[in-house]
Design a protein around this motif. Structure first.
Motif, short mmCIF file in Angstrom:
data_model
loop_
_atom_site.label_atom_id
_atom_site.label_comp_id
_atom_site.label_asym_id
_atom_site.label_seq_id
_atom_site.Cartn_x
_atom_site.Cartn_y
_atom_site.Cartn_z
N MET A 1 0.92 -1.26 0.00
CA MET A 1 0.05 0.04 0.20
C MET A 1 0.73 1.51 -0.40
O MET A 1 2.30 1.23 0.51
N TYR B 1 -8.92 -8.72 -4.46
CA TYR B 1 -9.47 -7.72 -2.96
C TYR B 1 -10.98 -8.14 -3.47
O TYR B 1 -11.23 -7.77 -4.58
N GLY C 1 -8.30 -7.93 0.87
CA GLY C 1 -8.72 -7.32 1.65
C GLY C 1 -9.54 -6.19 1.03
O GLY C 1 -11.18 -7.73 -0.03
N LEU D 1 -6.39 4.30 3.09
CA LEU D 1 -5.72 3.03 3.00
C LEU D 1 -5.53 2.75 3.82
O LEU D 1 -4.46 3.41 4.06
N ASP E 1 -4.07 -1.00 6.74
CA ASP E 1 -3.24 -1.94 7.04
C ASP E 1 -4.35 -2.88 8.10
O ASP E 1 -4.68 -1.65 9.52
N THR F 1 -6.32 -5.72 3.83
CA THR F 1 -6.73 -4.30 3.35
C THR F 1 -7.31 -3.38 3.24
O THR F 1 -8.67 -4.37 2.75
#
Length: 283
Positions: free
Chosen positions: A2, A135, A216, A227, A229, A234
């Protein structure tokens, strides 16, 4: 991997900016059809980017209040731009939100209702990044607190928000003050923040992604670009095109990065990375 912050090349107008080439672009909450939509800015941003896949992560249209719809040539130009890209081979994926939830009725039977059927239409979808990370992509209203999922509550909130925005614009014109100095705008944002207190949407969305085998989640809905963690998972929020004017990009190496229209920054000579835009997006 990221990378928090904004990215961009050159100035702040579509004619000044060379196209930024991305693997994927995620945008949400345009709210086309309302006076609050920043259609010109989004069109400028869109024309300054190029992506293999464009995800429209819900609330692209705002069709809750047909009698109050506000449409402009910029709104039409956005749809034309997206349709032309889809016709040229760009994958365009539409994931309806709560303000355009009627489109969910077409999920599973094709996308004929969406500009000649050139867009894919899903309630949620798995995006596989260039680095192999998976994702879950969805609007995000699916994980609202129960009271915020009540249709009457969201309708009332939408009308209050629209009313406060109109009053703020009228007051600013009367006082001849810049748009960013609206006192009612501070009140509106305060009420919005209050609604999110105790609404553990971020935790629920990450848990949903994990439980479905993803690393994520990418969403919109909350008008809060982020954005972050979560112990290896994510959480990415595109932001919106009403207030923050942000989007989420996947770079060619699979990393994610927030992009902003208001302060597109050129890479610095020292690092080759975008300069700090000062917009204070969450890391």
């Amino acid at each position: 991997m990221m990378r928090a912050g904004h990215c961009g090349d050159g100035g702040t107008t579509g004619t000044d900016l060379p196209r930024r080439r991305l693997r994927s672009l995620f945008v949400s909450d345009l709210h086309l059809g309302t006076g609050a939509a920043r259609a010109r800015e989004f069109l400028e941003f869109l024309r300054a980017t190029e992506a293999e896949t464009i995800y429209l992560v819900g609330d692209i249209f705002d069709i809750w209040h047909p009698a109050l719809l506000t449409w402009s040539p910029a709104h039409d130009a956005i749809l034309t731009e997206l349709a032309q890209r889809a016709a040229a081979g760009t994958r365009v994926v539409y994931l309806p939100g709560n303000h355009d939830a009627a489109l969910r009725n077409f999920v599973g039977i094709g996308a004929q209702a969406l500009i000649g059927g050139r867009f894919e239409l899903h309630d949620s979808v798995t995006h596989v990044a260039a680095d192999g990370r998976r994702y879950l992509v969805l609007h995000g209203d699916q994980c609202d607190a129960r009271i915020l999922r009540w249709h009457v509550m969201t309708r009332i909130g939408s009308r209050i928000d629209a009313g406060l925005r109109r009053f703020d614009r009228w007051l600013l014109r009367l006082l001849r003050r810049p748009a960013e100095q609206g006192a009612v705008e501070f009140l509106r944002r305060g009420l919005e923040a209050l609604l999110l207190v105790g609404n553990r949407f971020e935790t629920r969305l990450v848990a949903l992604a994990r439980s479905s085998g993803h690393e994520g989640v990418i969403c919109g809905h909350f008008h809060r670009a982020a954005l972050r963690d979560h112990d290896g998972a994510t959480y990415a929020n595109c932001g919106d095109w009403v207030d923050s004017l942000t989007a989420l990009a996947e770079l060619p190496d699979g990393s994610l990065q927030l992009m902003g229209w208001a302060a597109l920054a050129a890479p610095t000579a020292e690092t080759g990375r975008p300069a700090d835009t000062g917009l204070g997006l969450p890391a």
